[in-house]
Scaffold this motif. Structure first.
Motif, PDB file in Angstrom:
ATOM      1  N   THR A  31       0.894  -1.361   0.048  1.00  0.00           N
ATOM      2  CA  THR A  31       0.179  -0.143   0.057  1.00  0.00           C
ATOM      3  C   THR A  31       0.720   1.254  -0.038  1.00  0.00           C
ATOM      4  O   THR A  31       1.925   1.266   0.280  1.00  0.00           O
ATOM      5  N   GLY A  32       0.406   2.285  -0.209  1.00  0.00           N
ATOM      6  CA  GLY A  32       0.951   3.691  -0.444  1.00  0.00           C
ATOM      7  C   GLY A  32       1.663   3.954   1.119  1.00  0.00           C
ATOM      8  O   GLY A  32       2.854   4.155   1.037  1.00  0.00           O
ATOM      9  N   VAL A  33       0.854   3.683   2.027  1.00  0.00           N
ATOM     10  CA  VAL A  33       1.472   3.945   3.388  1.00  0.00           C
ATOM     11  C   VAL A  33       2.448   3.099   3.736  1.00  0.00           C
ATOM     12  O   VAL A  33       3.623   3.513   4.311  1.00  0.00           O
ATOM     13  N   GLU A  34       2.219   1.799   3.256  1.00  0.00           N
ATOM     14  CA  GLU A  34       3.529   0.913   3.830  1.00  0.00           C
ATOM     15  C   GLU A  34       4.845   1.378   2.762  1.00  0.00           C
ATOM     16  O   GLU A  34       5.853   1.035   3.401  1.00  0.00           O
ATOM     17  N   LEU A  35       4.477   1.599   1.590  1.00  0.00           N
ATOM     18  CA  LEU A  35       5.610   2.097   0.845  1.00  0.00           C
ATOM     19  C   LEU A  35       6.618   3.194   1.584  1.00  0.00           C
ATOM     20  O   LEU A  35       7.696   3.246   1.601  1.00  0.00           O
ATOM     21  N   VAL A  36       5.608   4.189   1.877  1.00  0.00           N
ATOM     22  CA  VAL A  36       6.283   5.369   2.387  1.00  0.00           C
ATOM     23  C   VAL A  36       7.112   5.263   3.571  1.00  0.00           C
ATOM     24  O   VAL A  36       8.059   5.316   3.935  1.00  0.00           O
ATOM     25  N   LEU A  37       6.566   4.309   4.679  1.00  0.00           N
ATOM     26  CA  LEU A  37       6.979   4.049   5.881  1.00  0.00           C
ATOM     27  C   LEU A  37       8.382   3.155   5.729  1.00  0.00           C
ATOM     28  O   LEU A  37       9.291   3.263   6.345  1.00  0.00           O
ATOM     29  N   ASP A  58      11.227  16.065   2.292  1.00  0.00           N
ATOM     30  CA  ASP A  58      10.799  17.349   1.955  1.00  0.00           C
ATOM     31  C   ASP A  58       9.238  17.332   1.366  1.00  0.00           C
ATOM     32  O   ASP A  58       8.431  18.207   1.707  1.00  0.00           O
ATOM     33  N   LEU A  59       9.132  16.277   0.650  1.00  0.00           N
ATOM     34  CA  LEU A  59       7.553  16.437   0.128  1.00  0.00           C
ATOM     35  C   LEU A  59       6.656  15.922   1.277  1.00  0.00           C
ATOM     36  O   LEU A  59       5.792  16.356   1.300  1.00  0.00           O
ATOM     37  N   LEU A  60       7.073  14.865   2.023  1.00  0.00           N
ATOM     38  CA  LEU A  60       6.356  14.510   3.143  1.00  0.00           C
ATOM     39  C   LEU A  60       6.059  15.853   3.935  1.00  0.00           C
ATOM     40  O   LEU A  60       4.890  15.963   4.622  1.00  0.00           O
ATOM     41  N   ARG A  61       7.129  16.452   4.343  1.00  0.00           N
ATOM     42  CA  ARG A  61       7.110  17.657   5.407  1.00  0.00           C
ATOM     43  C   ARG A  61       5.968  18.768   4.764  1.00  0.00           C
ATOM     44  O   ARG A  61       5.097  19.334   5.533  1.00  0.00           O
ATOM     45  N   ALA A  62       6.100  18.598   3.293  1.00  0.00           N
ATOM     46  CA  ALA A  62       5.243  19.916   2.753  1.00  0.00           C
ATOM     47  C   ALA A  62       3.768  19.122   2.874  1.00  0.00           C
ATOM     48  O   ALA A  62       2.765  19.871   3.064  1.00  0.00           O
ATOM     49  N   LYS A  63       3.569  18.039   2.643  1.00  0.00           N
ATOM     50  CA  LYS A  63       2.164  17.445   2.561  1.00  0.00           C
ATOM     51  C   LYS A  63       1.784  17.210   4.206  1.00  0.00           C
ATOM     52  O   LYS A  63       0.420  17.504   4.298  1.00  0.00           O
ATOM     53  N   LEU A  64       2.352  17.002   5.090  1.00  0.00           N
ATOM     54  CA  LEU A  64       2.144  16.756   6.370  1.00  0.00           C
ATOM     55  C   LEU A  64       1.728  18.118   6.934  1.00  0.00           C
ATOM     56  O   LEU A  64       1.211  18.209   8.231  1.00  0.00           O
ATOM     57  N   SER A  65       2.139  19.310   6.492  1.00  0.00           N
ATOM     58  CA  SER A  65       1.906  20.597   7.096  1.00  0.00           C
ATOM     59  C   SER A  65       0.348  20.924   7.175  1.00  0.00           C
ATOM     60  O   SER A  65       0.017  21.696   8.006  1.00  0.00           O
ATOM     61  N   ARG A 108       1.895   6.875  10.269  1.00  0.00           N
ATOM     62  CA  ARG A 108       1.097   6.084   9.541  1.00  0.00           C
ATOM     63  C   ARG A 108      -0.357   6.936   9.548  1.00  0.00           C
ATOM     64  O   ARG A 108      -1.091   7.272   8.525  1.00  0.00           O
ATOM     65  N   GLU A 109      -0.813   7.296  10.856  1.00  0.00           N
ATOM     66  CA  GLU A 109      -2.073   8.130  11.048  1.00  0.00           C
ATOM     67  C   GLU A 109      -1.786   9.556  10.068  1.00  0.00           C
ATOM     68  O   GLU A 109      -2.912   9.791   9.428  1.00  0.00           O
ATOM     69  N   TYR A 110      -0.527  10.068  10.092  1.00  0.00           N
ATOM     70  CA  TYR A 110      -0.400  11.287   9.486  1.00  0.00           C
ATOM     71  C   TYR A 110      -0.444  11.362   8.114  1.00  0.00           C
ATOM     72  O   TYR A 110      -0.979  11.932   7.276  1.00  0.00           O
ATOM     73  N   ILE A 111       0.222  10.168   7.710  1.00  0.00           N
ATOM     74  CA  ILE A 111       0.291  10.136   6.149  1.00  0.00           C
ATOM     75  C   ILE A 111      -0.972   9.639   5.622  1.00  0.00           C
ATOM     76  O   ILE A 111      -1.240  10.340   4.485  1.00  0.00           O
ATOM     77  N   VAL A 112      -1.662   8.914   6.041  1.00  0.00           N
ATOM     78  CA  VAL A 112      -3.228   8.816   5.575  1.00  0.00           C
ATOM     79  C   VAL A 112      -3.944   9.665   5.727  1.00  0.00           C
ATOM     80  O   VAL A 112      -4.822  10.199   4.852  1.00  0.00           O
ATOM     81  N   GLY A 113      -3.956  10.645   7.055  1.00  0.00           N
ATOM     82  CA  GLY A 113      -4.805  11.865   7.111  1.00  0.00           C
ATOM     83  C   GLY A 113      -4.392  12.757   6.164  1.00  0.00           C
ATOM     84  O   GLY A 113      -5.281  13.661   5.691  1.00  0.00           O
ATOM     85  N   SER A 114      -3.286  13.023   5.879  1.00  0.00           N
ATOM     86  CA  SER A 114      -2.867  14.075   5.012  1.00  0.00           C
ATOM     87  C   SER A 114      -3.118  13.657   3.267  1.00  0.00           C
ATOM     88  O   SER A 114      -3.040  14.470   2.480  1.00  0.00           O
ATOM     89  N   GLY A 115      -3.046  12.424   3.095  1.00  0.00           N
ATOM     90  CA  GLY A 115      -3.449  12.026   1.736  1.00  0.00           C
ATOM     91  C   GLY A 115      -2.091  11.601   1.230  1.00  0.00           C
ATOM     92  O   GLY A 115      -2.010  11.284  -0.196  1.00  0.00           O
ATOM     93  N   ALA A 116      -0.877  11.541   2.002  1.00  0.00           N
ATOM     94  CA  ALA A 116       0.465  11.440   1.490  1.00  0.00           C
ATOM     95  C   ALA A 116       0.574  10.251   0.837  1.00  0.00           C
ATOM     96  O   ALA A 116       1.235   9.835  -0.272  1.00  0.00           O
TER      97      ALA A 116
END
Length: 126
Positions: free
Chosen positions: A2-8, A36-43, A68-76
């Motif tokens: 999944t996307g979240v698993e890939l990012v983690l 950097d991309l994550l930081r921008a998305k998580l903002s 995981r919660e923040y990645i999914v919540g932000s749509g990252a």
């Protein structure tokens, strides 16, 4: 995967890979781009989400659950630029695993499944 698993997985691999001066510039650059991309998305999730990204992984299980919660919540986990950056980090750190398809797993509609290395799962049925 999944996307979240890939990012983690990319975050963990980058942190575990010891991004140091001795690390190749392409790996350092790829990991920096992902962060950097994550930081921008998580903002969009507020300051705490970005703080978690910057925190040391002193308790990896806690870090992973919160990220995981923040990645999914932000749509990252759906952001193609972030997913591509994560794929690049994993490909640079583990070229043979990438070629074997280790980071390409489709677990859609799966239940009770864990993806990744060294997982532990306890099922209780009643």
């Amino acid at each position: 995967m999944t996307g979240v698993e890939l990012v983690l997985a990319a975050l963990a691999a980058g942190a575990a890979g010891g991004i140091t001066e001795a690390t190749s510039s392409s790996i350092r650059d790829g990991y920096a781009t992902l962060r950097d991309l994550l930081r921008a998305k998580l903002s969009s999730q507020g300051g705490e989400a970005a703080e978690v990204l910057e925190a040391d992984e002193t308790a990896p299980g806690v870090f992973e659950a919160r990220m995981r919660e923040y990645i999914v919540g932000s749509g990252a986990d759906q952001d193609e630029a972030i997913l591509e950056a994560a794929r690049r980090v994993l490909a640079l750190l583990d070229p043979s695993g990438n070629e074997q398809g280790k980071y390409t797993v489709d677990a859609g509609d799966a239940k009770g499944v864990q993806i990744g290395d060294h997982n532990t799962q306890t099922n209780t049925f009643s």
